[in-house]
Enzyme design. Sequence first.
Site, PDB file in Angstrom:
ATOM      1  N   ASP A 201       0.843  -1.203   0.000  1.00 52.31           N
ATOM      2  CA  ASP A 201       0.000   0.000   0.000  1.00 52.31           C
ATOM      3  C   ASP A 201       0.875   1.248   0.000  1.00 52.31           C
ATOM      4  O   ASP A 201       2.096   1.167   0.109  1.00 52.31           O
ATOM      5  CB  ASP A 201      -0.927  -0.021   1.222  1.00 52.31           C
ATOM      6  CG  ASP A 201      -2.177   0.834   1.016  1.00 52.31           C
ATOM      7  OD1 ASP A 201      -2.295   1.503  -0.015  1.00 52.31           O
ATOM      8  OD2 ASP A 201      -3.035   0.828   1.912  1.00 52.31           O
ATOM      9  N   HIS A 346     -10.404  -1.919  -6.729  1.00 51.54           N
ATOM     10  CA  HIS A 346     -10.273  -0.849  -5.724  1.00 51.54           C
ATOM     11  C   HIS A 346      -9.467   0.350  -6.230  1.00 51.54           C
ATOM     12  O   HIS A 346      -9.882   1.501  -6.054  1.00 51.54           O
ATOM     13  CB  HIS A 346      -9.651  -1.418  -4.449  1.00 51.54           C
ATOM     14  CG  HIS A 346      -9.395  -0.396  -3.386  1.00 51.54           C
ATOM     15  ND1 HIS A 346     -10.393   0.369  -2.834  1.00 51.54           N
ATOM     16  CD2 HIS A 346      -8.237   0.005  -2.776  1.00 51.54           C
ATOM     17  CE1 HIS A 346      -9.873   1.188  -1.923  1.00 51.54           C
ATOM     18  NE2 HIS A 346      -8.561   0.990  -1.872  1.00 51.54           N
TER      19      HIS A 346
END
Length: 488
Positions: A201, A346
């Site tokens: 991330d 996403h």
Amino acid sequence: TTVPPLDIANVQGDILAGLPKKVQHYLLFQIDDDVQAFRQRLKLLIPLITTTPQVQDDRAKIAAAKKAATEQGKPAPLVKLSGINISFSHSGLVKLGITDDLGDAAFAKGQFADSATLADPGSTDANGNFVPNWIPAFKNPIHGVVLVSGDSELTVTATQAIVNGIFNIGAHNATMHEVLTIKGQVRPKDEKGHEHFGFLDGISQPAVKDFDTKPNPGQETVRQGVILCGRENDIVAGSNPPVPVVRPAWALDGSFLALRYLFQLVPEFNTFLKDNAIKASGLTPEQGSELLGARLVGRWKSGAPIDLFPLQDNPTAGVDAQQNNKFRYDFPDDPHTQDRCPFAAHTRKTNPRADLEDLGISTENRRIIRRGVQFGPEVTPDEAKSGKTKLGRGLIFAAYQSNIVNGFQFIQQSWANNTGFPIQKNPIVPGFDPIIGQQSNLAPRTLSGTDPNNQGANLSLPTEWVVPKGGEYFFAPSIPALKSKFAL
Ligand code: HEM
């Protein structure tokens, strides 16, 4: 009135530079009734608040230590450092008697009242009011949050003790009290930088004009007012043509912080990937699960974007900043097929790049800077075996923007939760963002395009793997504003 050029020493360090952290505590507090005493104490905290240049120095120290260690063939040492930032909610401003309208409707409402808009799971009470399924701490007013970060639990605890001392927390002359402290930490070893589902991330962030002067390939530069209030392109939500927001002068160089306490059901997520592995010739069941996971997120666990590497991971590219952001969902087939990346993946939902830009719709004011951290332990063997979460873990989501209605709220409500987004994909209905898309009634969600060989098929997601249990909207004032408007 003309705005003076940006002096980054005025900006709290987490916003533009990101407090370096292995551990980070979010001390959520209420101000006690002697507000003047609180303001006097705040004055003592201000010199300890980590500013942007200080974060840059800290990062330079970390880089130098890493370089020296590498030259000696040693692992990079932990450089001892810590940081402090502070932000206030709307109810905190009210408590302090600061009544200026900051020009952000979501902030003024507070996140508890906004939870219905976000479609957090919840129910309607006897009075007909929506109540989200949050933990009690977030159902009462939170006036502010102190961020304490550092290289270790020990450093952070020591720094937090200083903060507690300044505000006399827990003492008879306390000026604030703790509602809850959420303790986050970066995951261990090879999972460093990866969120709990396992995906790298913090790769894609907007570059801020004249601050991030060397953007990576594919990294979009936004004008300063997208992140900092009062600067170029800080605009009224939804205004087209754009209209600058009118805010009190002291809001300059502050930024709104959207904080979310998001639990992740990791064993359940993994079981789903296993049970729904993509079947294609040449793929083992494990590879089919990995591919499904990558198509839900938009990146492989390594970080490699599936728009560039649709069928096979490329771990080298995943961690290479020269490659891992260099895509726009604009390969010739991208706009109308899901060969490379599902429309609802996403990363595509939350930053659709060419899906909007090539229709002439700018996404600049939708960009946010994400500074979150993981919380909770690693999955235990028992949890992995049973497929059931027993220990709480997830993401403390924290995002900065000059306007919550334009940024976080819009991304969650109008993109992630909106099955018709990205637009103009007829006859395909993209479906929910499989990671964060949600509905208050917890009805099953679907998305399309997860199976590259059968793109018309919708995949039904039986459960939600990301469970919001609280949050609040805050304003991180500039250092001058803290001095002139908040402290005494
Ligand atoms: C990107 C995970 C919640 C907005 C990512 C990435 C991962 C991820 C793995 C790819 C890394 C990167 O591109 O930097 C998660 C998980 C979440 C979560 C596990 C919940 C537990 C959210 C929320 C929002 C959000 C609540 C906003 C409403 C974004 C954005 C990006 C991103 C804007 C960058 C997309 C891009 O620029 O390509 N997330 N995320 N995420 N996420 Fe999330």
